[in-house]
Design an enzyme around this catalytic site. Structure first.
Site, PDB file in Angstrom:
ATOM      1  N   CYS A 197      -0.157  -4.283  -4.884  1.00  0.00           N
ATOM      2  CA  CYS A 197       0.577  -5.477  -5.351  1.00  0.00           C
ATOM      3  C   CYS A 197       2.061  -5.120  -5.538  1.00  0.00           C
ATOM      4  O   CYS A 197       2.941  -5.915  -5.196  1.00  0.00           O
ATOM      5  CB  CYS A 197      -0.018  -6.015  -6.653  1.00  0.00           C
ATOM      6  SG  CYS A 197      -1.514  -7.001  -6.413  1.00  0.00           S
ATOM      7  N   HIS A 233      -7.932  -3.469   1.645  1.00  0.00           N
ATOM      8  CA  HIS A 233      -7.034  -3.079   2.736  1.00  0.00           C
ATOM      9  C   HIS A 233      -7.844  -2.641   3.936  1.00  0.00           C
ATOM     10  O   HIS A 233      -8.961  -2.137   3.812  1.00  0.00           O
ATOM     11  CB  HIS A 233      -6.058  -1.970   2.312  1.00  0.00           C
ATOM     12  CG  HIS A 233      -6.725  -0.777   1.703  1.00  0.00           C
ATOM     13  ND1 HIS A 233      -7.153  -0.747   0.387  1.00  0.00           N
ATOM     14  CD2 HIS A 233      -7.044   0.443   2.221  1.00  0.00           C
ATOM     15  CE1 HIS A 233      -7.696   0.425   0.137  1.00  0.00           C
ATOM     16  NE2 HIS A 233      -7.647   1.169   1.231  1.00  0.00           N
ATOM     17  N   HIS A 243      -7.503  -0.275   7.371  1.00  0.00           N
ATOM     18  CA  HIS A 243      -6.740   0.763   8.079  1.00  0.00           C
ATOM     19  C   HIS A 243      -6.759   0.411   9.571  1.00  0.00           C
ATOM     20  O   HIS A 243      -7.832   0.165  10.144  1.00  0.00           O
ATOM     21  CB  HIS A 243      -7.415   2.126   7.927  1.00  0.00           C
ATOM     22  CG  HIS A 243      -7.528   2.624   6.512  1.00  0.00           C
ATOM     23  ND1 HIS A 243      -6.730   3.629   6.011  1.00  0.00           N
ATOM     24  CD2 HIS A 243      -8.358   2.271   5.492  1.00  0.00           C
ATOM     25  CE1 HIS A 243      -7.077   3.882   4.746  1.00  0.00           C
ATOM     26  NE2 HIS A 243      -8.061   3.062   4.407  1.00  0.00           N
TER      27      HIS A 243
HETATM   28  P1  5GP Z   1      -8.478   4.130   0.891  1.00  0.00           P
HETATM   29  O1  5GP Z   1      -8.718   5.594   0.651  1.00  0.00           O
HETATM   30  O2  5GP Z   1      -8.481   3.369  -0.423  1.00  0.00           O
HETATM   31  O3  5GP Z   1      -9.337   3.503   1.930  1.00  0.00           O
HETATM   32  O4  5GP Z   1      -7.021   4.030   1.483  1.00  0.00           O
HETATM   33  C1  5GP Z   1      -5.875   4.096   0.695  1.00  0.00           C
HETATM   34  C2  5GP Z   1      -4.773   4.564   1.581  1.00  0.00           C
HETATM   35  O5  5GP Z   1      -3.554   4.292   0.925  1.00  0.00           O
HETATM   36  C3  5GP Z   1      -4.802   6.064   1.875  1.00  0.00           C
HETATM   37  O6  5GP Z   1      -4.941   6.281   3.284  1.00  0.00           O
HETATM   38  C4  5GP Z   1      -3.472   6.577   1.318  1.00  0.00           C
HETATM   39  O7  5GP Z   1      -2.871   7.560   2.158  1.00  0.00           O
HETATM   40  C5  5GP Z   1      -2.631   5.323   1.243  1.00  0.00           C
HETATM   41  N1  5GP Z   1      -1.648   5.332   0.179  1.00  0.00           N
HETATM   42  C6  5GP Z   1      -1.847   5.713  -1.119  1.00  0.00           C
HETATM   43  N2  5GP Z   1      -0.717   5.553  -1.825  1.00  0.00           N
HETATM   44  C7  5GP Z   1       0.223   5.076  -0.963  1.00  0.00           C
HETATM   45  C8  5GP Z   1       1.601   4.716  -1.106  1.00  0.00           C
HETATM   46  O8  5GP Z   1       2.208   4.803  -2.182  1.00  0.00           O
HETATM   47  N3  5GP Z   1       2.241   4.265   0.016  1.00  0.00           N
HETATM   48  C9  5GP Z   1       1.605   4.156   1.210  1.00  0.00           C
HETATM   49  N4  5GP Z   1       2.330   3.702   2.236  1.00  0.00           N
HETATM   50  N5  5GP Z   1       0.308   4.479   1.381  1.00  0.00           N
HETATM   51  C10 5GP Z   1      -0.371   4.938   0.314  1.00  0.00           C
HETATM   52 ZN    ZN Z   2      -3.309  -5.667  -5.940  1.00  0.00          ZN
END
Ligand code: 5GP
Ligand code: ZN
Length: 114
Positions: free
Chosen positions: A6, A97, A99
């Site tokens: 957010c 989210h 990817h």
């Molecule tokens: P999840 O592990 O929840 O599926 O994916 C979260 C993703 O957010 C991870 O791939 C991580 O590298 C990315 N991420 C975490 N913090 C940040 C941030 O502050 N900026 C960006 N651009 N990506 C982030």
């Molecule tokens: Zn949020």
């Protein structure tokens, strides 16, 4: 609400934006695991795939429209879209989210992207 994505959408935390419209924000993952690694998030806060409902699923449709546009613009012939839902699946940020991964040959299996 103390939500990292957010804050990124609001511009309070900087990100490398790749796409934005009324419903969707997309930016480069800070720790890419493929040559192309973008995150597509709905602007309204939805914690995770478990909370997708008839009322908010339009955001998910908009995300997939945005992914198709970005992939077309960047000439991505092949790509993978991943959603991690819940801790064991690897969800570390509790704002829905997707990817977008591309730019390398990807195997199939638990370790194939690690
Ligand atoms: P999840 O592990 O929840 O599926 O994916 C979260 C993703 O957010 C991870 O791939 C991580 O590298 C990315 N991420 C975490 N913090 C940040 C941030 O502050 N900026 C960006 N651009 N990506 C982030
Ligand atoms: Zn949020």
């Amino acid at each position: 609400m103390d939500c990292l994505f957010c804050k990124i959408i609001a511009g309070e935390i900087p990100s490398a934006k790749v796409y934005e419209d009324e419903f969707v924000f997309a930016f480069k993952d800070i720790q890419p695991i493929a040559p192309v690694h973008y995150l597509f998030v709905p602007k309204p806060h939805i914690c995770c795939a478990k909370k997708i409902t008839a009322e908010n699923s339009g955001s998910v449709a908009k995300i997939f429209e945005a992914i198709a546009k970005v992939a077309e613009d960047e000439g991505l012939e092949s790509y993978r879209v991943i959603n991690n839902c819940g801790e064991d699946a690897g969800q570390s940020v509790m704002h829905l989210h997707f990817h977008l991964l591309a730019g390398k040959k990807m195997g199939w299996g638990e370790q194939s992207l690690g």
